[in-house]
Motif scaffolding. Structure first.
Motif, PDB file in Angstrom:
ATOM      1  N   ASP A  71       0.834  -1.205   0.000  1.00 26.66           N
ATOM      2  CA  ASP A  71       0.000   0.000   0.000  1.00 26.66           C
ATOM      3  C   ASP A  71       0.869   1.256   0.000  1.00 26.66           C
ATOM      4  OD1 ASP A  71      -2.340  -1.576   0.205  1.00 26.66           O
ATOM      5  OD2 ASP A  71      -2.113  -1.687   2.375  1.00 26.66           O
ATOM      6  N   ILE A  72       1.923   1.238   0.812  1.00 25.88           N
ATOM      7  CA  ILE A  72       2.825   2.384   0.896  1.00 25.88           C
ATOM      8  C   ILE A  72       3.466   2.653  -0.455  1.00 25.88           C
ATOM      9  CG2 ILE A  72       4.913   3.299   1.976  1.00 25.88           C
ATOM     10  CD1 ILE A  72       2.575   3.192   3.881  1.00 25.88           C
ATOM     11  N   GLU A  73       3.880   1.597  -1.128  1.00 26.40           N
ATOM     12  CA  GLU A  73       4.513   1.757  -2.440  1.00 26.40           C
ATOM     13  C   GLU A  73       3.559   2.395  -3.440  1.00 26.40           C
ATOM     14  OE1 GLU A  73       7.700   1.309  -3.143  1.00 26.40           O
ATOM     15  OE2 GLU A  73       7.934   0.865  -1.015  1.00 26.40           O
ATOM     16  N   VAL A  74       2.291   2.003  -3.401  1.00 25.60           N
ATOM     17  CA  VAL A  74       1.296   2.577  -4.306  1.00 25.60           C
ATOM     18  C   VAL A  74       1.150   4.080  -4.055  1.00 25.60           C
ATOM     19  CG1 VAL A  74      -1.167   2.641  -4.888  1.00 25.60           C
ATOM     20  CG2 VAL A  74      -0.003   0.444  -4.649  1.00 25.60           C
ATOM     21  N   ILE A  75       1.081   4.464  -2.783  1.00 20.58           N
ATOM     22  CA  ILE A  75       0.909   5.882  -2.453  1.00 20.58           C
ATOM     23  C   ILE A  75       2.168   6.680  -2.782  1.00 20.58           C
ATOM     24  CG2 ILE A  75       0.270   7.524  -0.642  1.00 20.58           C
ATOM     25  CD1 ILE A  75      -1.902   5.468  -1.550  1.00 20.58           C
ATOM     26  N   LYS A  76       3.335   6.073  -2.607  1.00 16.29           N
ATOM     27  CA  LYS A  76       4.583   6.739  -3.011  1.00 16.29           C
ATOM     28  C   LYS A  76       4.527   7.118  -4.485  1.00 16.29           C
ATOM     29  CE  LYS A  76       7.844   4.341   0.065  1.00 16.29           C
ATOM     30  NZ  LYS A  76       8.970   3.388   0.051  1.00 16.29           N
ATOM     31  N   LYS A  77       4.071   6.178  -5.307  1.00 13.85           N
ATOM     32  CA  LYS A  77       3.981   6.428  -6.752  1.00 13.85           C
ATOM     33  C   LYS A  77       2.986   7.566  -7.025  1.00 13.85           C
ATOM     34  CE  LYS A  77       4.434   5.356 -11.209  1.00 13.85           C
ATOM     35  NZ  LYS A  77       3.332   6.100 -11.821  1.00 13.85           N
ATOM     36  N   ILE A  78       1.870   7.585  -6.297  1.00 14.49           N
ATOM     37  CA  ILE A  78       0.887   8.649  -6.471  1.00 14.49           C
ATOM     38  C   ILE A  78       1.491  10.000  -6.114  1.00 14.49           C
ATOM     39  CG2 ILE A  78      -1.241   9.622  -5.491  1.00 14.49           C
ATOM     40  CD1 ILE A  78      -2.412   6.821  -5.472  1.00 14.49           C
ATOM     41  N   VAL A  79       2.255  10.061  -5.016  1.00 14.28           N
ATOM     42  CA  VAL A  79       2.878  11.318  -4.602  1.00 14.28           C
ATOM     43  C   VAL A  79       3.876  11.796  -5.648  1.00 14.28           C
ATOM     44  CG1 VAL A  79       4.352  12.438  -2.880  1.00 14.28           C
ATOM     45  CG2 VAL A  79       2.533  10.879  -2.147  1.00 14.28           C
ATOM     46  N   ASN A  80       4.668  10.889  -6.180  1.00 13.69           N
ATOM     47  CA  ASN A  80       5.618  11.262  -7.226  1.00 13.69           C
ATOM     48  C   ASN A  80       4.901  11.790  -8.464  1.00 13.69           C
ATOM     49  OD1 ASN A  80       7.926  10.684  -5.807  1.00 13.69           O
ATOM     50  ND2 ASN A  80       8.154   8.625  -6.624  1.00 13.69           N
ATOM     51  N   ASP A  81       3.788  11.147  -8.828  1.00 16.86           N
ATOM     52  CA  ASP A  81       3.023  11.592  -9.997  1.00 16.86           C
ATOM     53  C   ASP A  81       2.359  12.944  -9.755  1.00 16.86           C
ATOM     54  OD1 ASP A  81       3.774   9.316 -11.349  1.00 16.86           O
ATOM     55  OD2 ASP A  81       1.884   8.238 -10.996  1.00 16.86           O
ATOM     56  N   LEU A  82       1.952  13.206  -8.519  1.00 20.11           N
ATOM     57  CA  LEU A  82       1.355  14.500  -8.198  1.00 20.11           C
ATOM     58  C   LEU A  82       2.338  15.636  -8.454  1.00 20.11           C
ATOM     59  CD1 LEU A  82      -0.503  13.664  -4.854  1.00 20.11           C
ATOM     60  CD2 LEU A  82      -1.593  14.322  -7.010  1.00 20.11           C
ATOM     61  N   GLN A  83       3.604  15.385  -8.166  1.00 15.98           N
ATOM     62  CA  GLN A  83       4.626  16.419  -8.360  1.00 15.98           C
ATOM     63  C   GLN A  83       4.882  16.718  -9.839  1.00 15.98           C
ATOM     64  OE1 GLN A  83       8.029  16.124  -5.430  1.00 15.98           O
ATOM     65  NE2 GLN A  83       7.031  14.180  -5.003  1.00 15.98           N
TER      66      GLN A  83
END
Length: 347
Positions: free
Chosen positions: A83-95
């Motif tokens: 789950d953490i890995e999925v959210i990390k990817k989302i945060v990177n994409d948000l930037q």
């Protein structure tokens, strides 16, 4: 202006707030669900992105530009490393998003150990605690569609009880109250349970010809967890009207919520004390905040909960939320930002 973002993402809605160093909310945005496990990763990203966009647009009405120093995402169901890995990817994409008029000061690549100076990913119970109490010490007892008791002590040790979902747990939740009410109605109809007004309550409310039609209503219409949980109010009203079976169901829910709360207290606020005295915990140690629809019932379940808690620990205050969970996410982000700033100043 240096700011932080606090995000509360769940199965129903997503809220983002923009907060400055003085704890002022400069902007707030709200969108639909962002639980990727139920709606998918792309849909979750879009919900979070839109919530941030709406909050930032509001903030830019009063300030010229935003530099996001820290982001905190408190998300439902984020427990496992995957789950953490999925959210990390989302945060990177948000930037990388061209829709967000933000200057990001976050790390583009988050280390595998999740030790980031300016990105916080946590469970939604923690931000509900911090938003409700305005500090990261205390207990939150959430009883809505699901149920969980979560606490954190002065040493940073946390304890979670419940929150296992509608199949494995969620005792004390609206869903479990509703299911118990429907089961009681069916058993009474069969003749293997106590007589209860819940037979007529469900039949009339759902406009059924007979309680047997509950099968078609629940199974064939594909009722979701939240749809079923909404029926808890019927059980609550029947209890207020004096139905004995309905009152037993409410009593059981209350007992489960009390048990969960005492388990958290015993585990992290007075550990290794077999029979803690009321003096063991003082009112300046922590508070308990209650959140969720169950506490709003007419059967006074919240007042009875407070009475039972205070019978054992009279010094503990049970409060209503001071702020929403997204504000709690903002406070966690701000705490990290200030610690980071102090560290830079020291060097």
């Amino acid at each position: 202006m240096d700011c932080v973002l606090g995000i509360d993402g769940g199965g129903t809605k997503t809220v983002c707030i923009v907060m400055n160093a003085e704890k002022e909310i400069l902007g707030r945005g709200e969108t639909g669900a962002s639980n990727y496990q139920s709606i998918g990763i792309n849909a979750a990203f879009k919900s979070i992105e839109l919530a941030i966009e709406n909050a930032v647009i509001e903030a830019l009405k009063t300030i010229k530009s935003l530099e996001v120093q820290v982001i905190c995402l408190g998300l439902a169901g984020v427990n496992r490393p995957r789950d953490i890995e999925v959210i990390k990817k989302i945060v990177n994409d948000l930037q990388k998003s061209h829709r967000l008029p933000i200057m990001w000061e976050l790390e583009q690549i988050i280390q595998p150990d999740n030790k980031s100076n300016n990105i916080i990913i946590c469970h939604d119970a923690l931000i509900a605690l911090v938003g409700g109490i305005c500090r990261d010490v205390g207990i939150v007892v959430a009883a809505g569609t699901g149920a969980i008791a979560y606490g954190r002590n002065h040493q940073g040790i946390s304890k979670r009880v419940g929150g296992w979902g509608y199949i494995l747990g969620d005792e004390g939740s609206a869903y479990q109250i509703a299911i118990a009410g429907m089961k009681a109605a069916i058993q009474a109809y069969d003749g293997r349970g106590e007589l209860t007004s819940l037979v007529d309550v469900f039949t009339n409310h759902l406009q059924l010809e007979t309680i047997e039609d509950l099968i078609e209503f629940v199974y064939r219409r594909g009722m979701g967890v939240k749809d079923i949980a909404a029926f808890a109010t019927l059980v609550d009203s029947a209890a207020v009207d004096g139905d004995g079976v309905a009152n037993e169901i409410i009593d059981d829910a209350l007992g489960e919520l009390v048990k969960a709360t005492f388990t958290v207290i015993d585990a992290i606020f007075c550990p290794h004390i077999p029979n803690p005295s009321p003096q063991t915990i003082r009112n300046d140690d922590f508070e308990i905040v209650t959140t969720g629809s169950v506490w709003k019932g007419k059967s006074n379940i919240r007042e009875r909960f407070i009475k039972v808690i205070n019978q054992k620990y009279p010094y503990i205050k049970v409060i209503l939320p001071r702020f929403e969970p997204a504000y709690g996410a903002g406070l966690l982000a701000l705490k990290q930002y200030l610690q980071k700033s102090d560290s830079k100043a020291a060097h």
